[in-house]
Design a protein around this motif. Structure first.
Motif, PDB file in Angstrom:
ATOM      1  N   GLN A  70       0.833  -1.204   0.000  1.00 25.35           N
ATOM      2  CA  GLN A  70       0.000   0.000   0.000  1.00 25.35           C
ATOM      3  C   GLN A  70       0.870   1.258   0.000  1.00 25.35           C
ATOM      4  OE1 GLN A  70      -2.340  -0.754   3.526  1.00 25.35           O
ATOM      5  NE2 GLN A  70      -4.041  -1.619   2.361  1.00 25.35           N
ATOM      6  N   LEU A  71       1.895   1.273   0.828  1.00 27.57           N
ATOM      7  CA  LEU A  71       2.760   2.455   0.916  1.00 27.57           C
ATOM      8  C   LEU A  71       3.527   2.692  -0.382  1.00 27.57           C
ATOM      9  CD1 LEU A  71       4.013   4.794   2.479  1.00 27.57           C
ATOM     10  CD2 LEU A  71       5.681   3.162   3.418  1.00 27.57           C
ATOM     11  N   VAL A  72       4.129   1.660  -0.924  1.00 27.62           N
ATOM     12  CA  VAL A  72       4.928   1.826  -2.149  1.00 27.62           C
ATOM     13  C   VAL A  72       4.047   2.275  -3.315  1.00 27.62           C
ATOM     14  CG1 VAL A  72       6.308   0.599  -3.876  1.00 27.62           C
ATOM     15  CG2 VAL A  72       6.757   0.242  -1.439  1.00 27.62           C
ATOM     16  N   LEU A  94      -8.743  -2.618  -2.938  1.00 28.93           N
ATOM     17  CA  LEU A  94      -7.877  -3.553  -3.652  1.00 28.93           C
ATOM     18  C   LEU A  94      -7.012  -4.382  -2.710  1.00 28.93           C
ATOM     19  CD1 LEU A  94      -6.636  -1.292  -6.591  1.00 28.93           C
ATOM     20  CD2 LEU A  94      -8.457  -2.989  -6.620  1.00 28.93           C
ATOM     21  N   ALA A  95      -6.849  -5.645  -3.048  1.00 29.37           N
ATOM     22  CA  ALA A  95      -5.941  -6.539  -2.333  1.00 29.37           C
ATOM     23  C   ALA A  95      -4.504  -6.208  -2.756  1.00 29.37           C
ATOM     24  CB  ALA A  95      -6.278  -7.986  -2.673  1.00 29.37           C
ATOM     25  N   PRO A  96      -3.502  -6.617  -1.955  1.00 28.03           N
ATOM     26  CA  PRO A  96      -2.105  -6.319  -2.309  1.00 28.03           C
ATOM     27  C   PRO A  96      -1.698  -6.802  -3.699  1.00 28.03           C
ATOM     28  CG  PRO A  96      -2.217  -7.089  -0.053  1.00 28.03           C
ATOM     29  CD  PRO A  96      -3.597  -7.250  -0.634  1.00 28.03           C
ATOM     30  N   THR A  97      -2.138  -7.990  -4.078  1.00 29.11           N
ATOM     31  CA  THR A  97      -1.766  -8.485  -5.411  1.00 29.11           C
ATOM     32  C   THR A  97      -2.398  -7.639  -6.515  1.00 29.11           C
ATOM     33  OG1 THR A  97      -3.565 -10.087  -5.274  1.00 29.11           O
ATOM     34  CG2 THR A  97      -1.355 -10.877  -4.696  1.00 29.11           C
ATOM     35  N   GLU A  98      -3.580  -7.091  -6.250  1.00 29.23           N
ATOM     36  CA  GLU A  98      -4.222  -6.211  -7.230  1.00 29.23           C
ATOM     37  C   GLU A  98      -3.468  -4.890  -7.332  1.00 29.23           C
ATOM     38  OE1 GLU A  98      -8.902  -7.378  -7.060  1.00 29.23           O
ATOM     39  OE2 GLU A  98      -8.068  -6.419  -5.279  1.00 29.23           O
ATOM     40  N   ALA A 101      -0.478  -5.540  -9.390  1.00 37.48           N
ATOM     41  CA  ALA A 101      -0.909  -5.630 -10.789  1.00 37.48           C
ATOM     42  C   ALA A 101      -1.158  -4.242 -11.375  1.00 37.48           C
ATOM     43  CB  ALA A 101      -2.155  -6.499 -10.907  1.00 37.48           C
ATOM     44  N   LEU A 102      -1.667  -3.340 -10.546  1.00 40.69           N
ATOM     45  CA  LEU A 102      -1.884  -1.965 -10.988  1.00 40.69           C
ATOM     46  C   LEU A 102      -0.558  -1.315 -11.382  1.00 40.69           C
ATOM     47  CD1 LEU A 102      -3.833   0.493 -11.267  1.00 40.69           C
ATOM     48  CD2 LEU A 102      -3.338   0.981  -8.873  1.00 40.69           C
ATOM     49  N   LEU A 103       0.484  -1.555 -10.594  1.00 41.64           N
ATOM     50  CA  LEU A 103       1.817  -1.037 -10.935  1.00 41.64           C
ATOM     51  C   LEU A 103       2.339  -1.672 -12.227  1.00 41.64           C
ATOM     52  CD1 LEU A 103       3.954  -0.803  -7.665  1.00 41.64           C
ATOM     53  CD2 LEU A 103       3.066   1.053  -9.061  1.00 41.64           C
ATOM     54  N   GLU A 104       2.157  -2.984 -12.361  1.00 40.06           N
ATOM     55  CA  GLU A 104       2.625  -3.667 -13.564  1.00 40.06           C
ATOM     56  C   GLU A 104       1.923  -3.121 -14.801  1.00 40.06           C
ATOM     57  OE1 GLU A 104       1.814  -7.725 -12.488  1.00 40.06           O
ATOM     58  OE2 GLU A 104       3.906  -8.063 -11.921  1.00 40.06           O
ATOM     59  N   THR A 122      -7.375  -3.744 -13.767  1.00 41.72           N
ATOM     60  CA  THR A 122      -6.951  -4.980 -13.145  1.00 41.72           C
ATOM     61  C   THR A 122      -7.918  -5.326 -12.029  1.00 41.72           C
ATOM     62  OG1 THR A 122      -5.493  -3.736 -11.708  1.00 41.72           O
ATOM     63  CG2 THR A 122      -4.515  -4.643 -13.697  1.00 41.72           C
ATOM     64  N   VAL A 123      -8.788  -6.272 -12.300  1.00 38.50           N
ATOM     65  CA  VAL A 123      -9.792  -6.669 -11.329  1.00 38.50           C
ATOM     66  C   VAL A 123      -9.652  -8.154 -11.059  1.00 38.50           C
ATOM     67  CG1 VAL A 123     -12.269  -6.875 -10.904  1.00 38.50           C
ATOM     68  CG2 VAL A 123     -11.369  -4.872 -12.089  1.00 38.50           C
TER      69      VAL A 123
END
Length: 147
Positions: A70-72, A94-98, A101-104, A122-123
């Motif tokens: 969340q912070l990054v 959003l979950a951490p993996t989501e 994925a948003l960053l990716e 990304t859902v």
């Protein structure tokens, strides 16, 4: 590079100082994002993000991997020009993996960051279905209570 590094740290946990230091190290190692230099968050930025709801509250004064993600992600989005309020709304749903994925997705497009009202592409469909199953009984109870 940053999304993959975040995924490798899934067992991470630490104090508030550890959270700020680890996030800062990750952002400084990344250097820049879409041509914008990244700055490391200070302890006061972490506390502020926690107070406005960008970062979830700590568990017994310990932070976990989801707090680091969340912070990054919040630091990247805010430093690219999004408001803290719009970032906070995204973090809550959003979950951490989501979030990773948003960053990716953002790095693969090399486009400007999405605006605060842009649709999220990304859902996690299983999580959305799970939330829908939780929402229906709550809505029914609310309607029954109202009438």
């Amino acid at each position: 590079m940053l999304p993959q590094t975040l995924l490798k740290l899934s067992a991470w946990n630490g104090s508030l100082e550890d959270l700020a230091a680890t996030a800062g190290q990750l952002l400084l190692e990344q250097g820049s994002w879409q041509g914008h230099p990244l700055r490391a968050p200070t302890r006061s930025v972490v506390v502020d993000y926690r107070n406005v709801g960008i970062i979830a509250p700590a568990l017994r004064k310990r932070y976990q991997w989801r707090h680091l993600v969340q912070l990054v992600v919040a630091c990247v989005l805010v430093q690219l020009g999004q408001t803290r309020k719009s970032v906070s709304k995204r973090m809550q749903s959003l979950a951490p993996t989501e979030l990773v994925a948003l960053l990716e997705h953002a790095s693969s497009e090399n486009a400007s960051p999405p605006g605060p009202h842009a649709p999220l592409t990304t859902v996690d469909e299983s999580r959305a279905l799970e939330l829908a199953h939780e929402a229906v009984p709550l809505l029914a109870a609310g309607l029954a209570d109202h009438f």
